[in-house]
Design a protein around this motif. Structure first.
Motif, short mmCIF file in Angstrom:
data_model
loop_
_atom_site.label_atom_id
_atom_site.label_comp_id
_atom_site.label_asym_id
_atom_site.label_seq_id
_atom_site.Cartn_x
_atom_site.Cartn_y
_atom_site.Cartn_z
N ALA A 185 -50.77 -0.35 -0.88
CA ALA A 185 -51.32 -1.43 -0.04
C ALA A 185 -52.42 -0.97 0.92
O ALA A 185 -53.48 -1.60 1.00
CB ALA A 185 -50.18 -2.08 0.75
N ARG A 189 -54.36 1.64 0.81
CA ARG A 189 -55.57 2.05 0.09
C ARG A 189 -56.37 0.83 -0.38
O ARG A 189 -57.60 0.84 -0.35
CB ARG A 189 -55.17 2.94 -1.10
N CYS A 190 -55.65 -0.20 -0.80
CA CYS A 190 -56.32 -1.45 -1.21
C CYS A 190 -57.10 -2.01 -0.04
O CYS A 190 -58.22 -2.51 -0.20
CB CYS A 190 -55.29 -2.48 -1.67
N GLU A 191 -56.52 -1.94 1.15
CA GLU A 191 -57.18 -2.43 2.35
C GLU A 191 -58.42 -1.58 2.65
O GLU A 191 -59.50 -2.10 2.94
CB GLU A 191 -56.19 -2.38 3.53
N ASP A 235 -60.20 0.21 0.60
CA ASP A 235 -61.23 0.04 -0.43
C ASP A 235 -61.69 -1.41 -0.58
O ASP A 235 -62.49 -1.73 -1.46
CB ASP A 235 -60.72 0.55 -1.79
N LYS A 240 -60.12 -4.05 -1.73
CA LYS A 240 -59.82 -4.59 -3.07
C LYS A 240 -59.17 -5.96 -2.94
O LYS A 240 -58.10 -6.21 -3.50
CB LYS A 240 -58.88 -3.63 -3.82
N HIS A 241 -59.79 -6.80 -2.14
CA HIS A 241 -59.21 -8.12 -1.91
C HIS A 241 -59.79 -9.14 -2.87
O HIS A 241 -60.92 -9.01 -3.32
CB HIS A 241 -59.50 -8.58 -0.49
#
Lengths: 433, 173
Positions: free
Chosen positions: B71, B73-75, B77, B79-80
Motif C-alpha cells: 500500500a 509503495r503504491c502511494e 509511486d 499508482k492511483h
C-alpha cells in the motif's frame, strides 16, 4: 438533516472530487467515512473501515485478482505470445482485409490470456502495425482494428472487470467469465465484418497479404498451441465446474511459468517485474473495492440506495428503456472516465436498481462491462487509442479516432443486440455444471 | 509527490521501510502465495485428493498481508486510479491544491483504519482469536495491518506537510 439528503450530498461531493482528479479510493472512502461519521459516530466509521479491510482483504474470492493479473503480466513480460499474429495471418492473411481480421483474432486471444486491454493495445500495436503498413493497409483501418480489438480483453475471460463486478455484487465470478464469451465472440465477428465491408467498399484499404502453404500454416500453430491449451484448461475448467476462478488462476500461473520456462523466456528479473506490476495493480484495485464498499454502506445507512431504487421504479420505465438509459449513462461516463473507475463507481448504485427492475444479475454485469469497454476507444479518454499512439507515433491520433469509429458503432450494435437477445450473455452460463 | 531521492529524515525512514515491505511483498510473499495456491489446488486437491483444510484461510491471510505491504509503495509511486481528464489540465497552484486535498482525504482512510486496527489487537489477543481451520492466533496479523496502515498514514502526512510548505512558499513542484 434528512439522512437521504446527506446521502445525495455525499454522492454529489464524491463526483466533484473524482472529476477534480482525486484518486477514486480517497474520494469514495473519505465521503463514505465522513458520511457515516455524520450519521453515526467516529468509532462506528472506523470500525467499518477496519472490518471491511480485514474481511475483504482476506476474502477467497479476491485471491483470483492478483493471480490472474500475475498470469497476464507473466505472459506479457515473457513475450510468449509475440508470435500470435504471425501465426494467425498464415491462415487468413491472403484474403482481402485478411491481415486485419487476423489482428482481431490475435487481439482476442491475447486478451483472453492476459485480460489486459492496455497490454493488448501496446503489444499488438508494436507487432501488428508494421505488418499492416508493410502490406499497405489503410492507416485508419489498421489503427482502428488494433484499438477496438484490444478492448475485447475487457470482455473475454479472464477479465478483471468481471471479477470486480462479481465481488461488488456477490455474483458468481465463474458465471460472469462464461457470460463474457458470447458477447466477446460476437464482437470479434462484428469487427471482422466491419473490416470485410470496408475492404469490399474500398479494396485498397486492405490488400491481400502473402499466401502460405498448408505445411507452413500447421507448423505456425505449434507456437500458440501451449497458450491455447492453457486457455482451454483455465476457462474450460471453470465452465466444467472443475475449478473455482481462484483455483483456475493458480493453475493458469503455474501453466504460464512452465511454458515460459520450457521456452527459456523466464528469468528471476522478469518474474520480479511481473510480480511488481501485479502487486501494485492488485493493491490499487483492492483499495478501490474497499472504498466502493464503504460508500455503499454509507448509502445504505442513509437510505439513499433505497430512495434511488424507489424513485427509479416509481417512474414506471419499461425494462428495455431502463437498460438503454443505463447504457447511455455508461457511454457518456465511458467517454470521460477510465473503465475500471466507472465499474467501481456505478455498480454499487446501479446494480440494486437493475435487480429491482428484474434484470438478470449475470446479464447486467455482461451488458455493463461490454458497454464500458466502448469507453476504451471513444474520445476524449479512449485509453486504447492513447496507448496505441504512444507506440505508433506516425499515425495522427485524429486518424486513429476516425478509424475506430466504425468499430465503436459495431460495438454499440452488439450492445443493443444484448438487450434484444439477453441469451447472448446468459445462455452459456445456464449450461454450466 | 516527493521522489525517492528527495526524501530526508523521518520521511526517508518511512520510504526505506516502505521499500523493504514492498521488496518482501514481491520477492517472497508473492511467489509463496502463487506457489501455495498451486500446491494446494493442483497437488493436494487434484492429485492427492487431500487438500489442506486451512489452505484457503492461510492464502487469504497472505493476500491481506500482500495488499498492506504494497500500500505505501503504491502511494509513493502514485499508482492511483483517477479521472485524469480535468486533472491533467490543471496546472500550478490548482494542481498542487488537488494533490494536497488527495493527501488529506487519504488520511481519512488510513488514520481511522490504523487507529481501529490497533484498538482491536488487545481484544484479539485476550480472546485468543484464531482462524476457523487455521489455528494460529490472528492478533499478530492485525498488528501488522495496523502498523502498515500507520506507515501509509505517516507517508501521507509527511507528503502533506511537505506540499503545504511548497504551496505556502509558492515553490513550483
Amino acid at each position: 438533516m434528512d439522512p437521504v439528503l446527506v446521502g445525495y450530498l455525499g454522492l454529489v461531493l464524491m463526483l466533484v472530487l473524482i472529476f477534480c482528479g482525486i484518486p477514486l479510493t480517497y474520494a469514495m472512502s473519505a465521503v463514505g467515512f465522513v458520511g457515516i461519521l455524520y450519521i453515526k459516530d467516529f468509532n462506528f466509521g472506523a470500525m467499518q473501515e477496519a472490518m471491511l479491510a480485514w474481511e475483504k482483504g482476506g476474502d477467497a474470492v479476491l485471491m483470483c485478482i492478483p493471480l490472474f493479473i500475475l498470469m497476464g503480466q507473466l505472459i506479457y513480460q515473457t513475450k510468449i505470445v509475440s508470435d500470435l499474429f504471425s501465426c494467425i495471418r498464415t491462415w487468413v492473411g491472403h484474403l482481402p482485409g485478411g491481415l486485419a481480421v487476423a489482428g482481431v483474432v490475435a487481439c482476442a486471444m491475447f486478451g483472453a490470456v492476459t485480460g489486459s486491454a492496455y497490454a493488448a493495445s501496446a503489444t499488438m500495436g508494436v507487432t501488428m502495425m508494421p505488418e499492416l503498413l508493410k502490406y499497405k493497409y489503410d492507416t485508419r483501418l489498421s489503427s482502428g482494428v488494433i484499438a477496438a480489438s484490444a478492448s475485447l480483453a475487457t470482455i473475454i475471460p479472464p477479465s478483471v472487470a468481471f471479477i470486480v463486478y462479481g465481488i461488488l455484487t456477490e455474483t458468481s465470478i465463474a458465471s460472469m467469465f462464461i457470460a463474457g464469451i458470447g458477447p466477446g465472440v460476437l464482437l470479434a465477428l462484428a469487427f471482422a465484418a466491419v473490416i470485410v465491408i470496408q475492404c469490399i467498399h474500398n479494396p485498397k484499404a486492405g490488400p491481400r497479404g502473402p499466401v502460405f502453404s498448408w505445411k507452413e500454416r500447421f507448423v505456425s500453430l505449434t507456437g500458440m498451441l501451449p497458450l491455447l491449451v492453457l486457455f482451454l484448461v483455465v476457462i474450460g475448467g471453470i465452465y466444467g465446474g472443475v475449478f473455482t476462478p481462484t483455483e483456475a488462476a493458480g493453475v493458469g500461473v503455474t501453466g504460464v511459468v512452465i511454458i515460459a520456462l520450457v521456452m527459456r523466456r523466464l528469468t528471476w528479473a522478469i518474474f520480479k517485474a511481473a510480480a511488481k506490476e501485479s502487486a501494485m495493480l492488485a493493491t490499487s484495485i483492492f483499495f478501490v473495492i474497499l472504498a466502493g464498499y464503504l460508500i455503499s454502506r454509507f448509502l445504505v445507512i442513509t437510505g439513499t440506495t433505497k430512495h434511488i431504487i424507489d424513485c427509479t421504479i416509481s417512474v414506471g420505465m419499461p425494462p428495455w428503456m431502463l437498460a438503454l438509459s443505463m447504457g447511455a449513462l455508461y457511454l457518456v461516463m465511458g467517454s470521460i472516465m477510465d473503465s475500471f473507475g466507472i465499474a467501481i463507481l456505478t455498480f454499487p448504485i446501479l446494480f440494486p436498481i437493475a435487480m429491482a427492475a428484474g434484470f438478470d444479475a449475470i446479464w447486467f454485469g455482461a451488458f455493463a462491462t461490454v458497454i464500458i469497454a466502448v469507453g476504451l476507444i471513444t474520445p476524449p479518454v479512449g485509453m486504447n487509442i492513447f496507448i496505441l499512439h504512444s507506440v505508433v507515433k506516425d499515425i495522427p491520433m485524429k486518424d486513429m479516432f476516425i478509424g475506430v469509429s466504425w468499430f465503436a458503432l459495431a460495438h454499440a450494435i452488439v450492445t443493443f443486440l444484448m438487450i434484444i437477445f439477453p441469451g447472448i450473455a446468459t445462455w452459456l452460463p445456464m449450461t454450466m455444471k | 509527490m516527493e521522489q525517492g531521492n528527495e526524501y530526508s529524515g523521518v520521511s526517508l525512514l518511512i520510504h526505506r521501510i516502505s521499500d523493504l515491505c514492498f521488496k518482501f511483498s514481491i520477492s517472497i510473499l508473492m511467489p509463496i502465495f502463487a506457489a501455495f495456491v498451486t500446491i494446494d489446488v493442483i497437488i493436494m486437491r487434484y492429485l492427492l485428493n487431500r487438500p489442506f483444510t486451512w489452505g484457503m484461510e492461510f492464502t487469504g491471510l497472505m493476500l491481506l498481508g500482500l495488499f498492506f505491504l504494497t500500500a505505501t509503495r503504491c502511494e509513493e509511486d502514485d499508482k492511483h486510479i483517477r479521472v485524469e481528464l480535468f486533472y491533467e489540465k490543471f496546472q500550478g497552484k490548482t494542481k498542487r491544491f488537488i494533490n494536497l486535498l488527495s493527501k488529506v482525504l487519504g488520511l481519512l482512510l488510513f488514520g481511522p483504519l490504523s487507529y481501529q486496527s490497533f484498538r482491536l489487537v488487545p481484544d484479539m489477543y485476550q480472546t485468543g482469536q484464531a482462524g476457523i481451520e487455521f489455528l494460529l492466533p490472528l492478533w499478530p496479523l492485525r498488528l501488522v495491518v495496523a502498523l502498515l496502515s500507520l506507515l501509509c498514514f505517516l507517508r501521507l502526512l509527511f507528503d502533506l506537510v511537505n506540499m503545504s510548505k511548497q504551496l505556502i512558499k509558492g515553490v513550483k513542484s
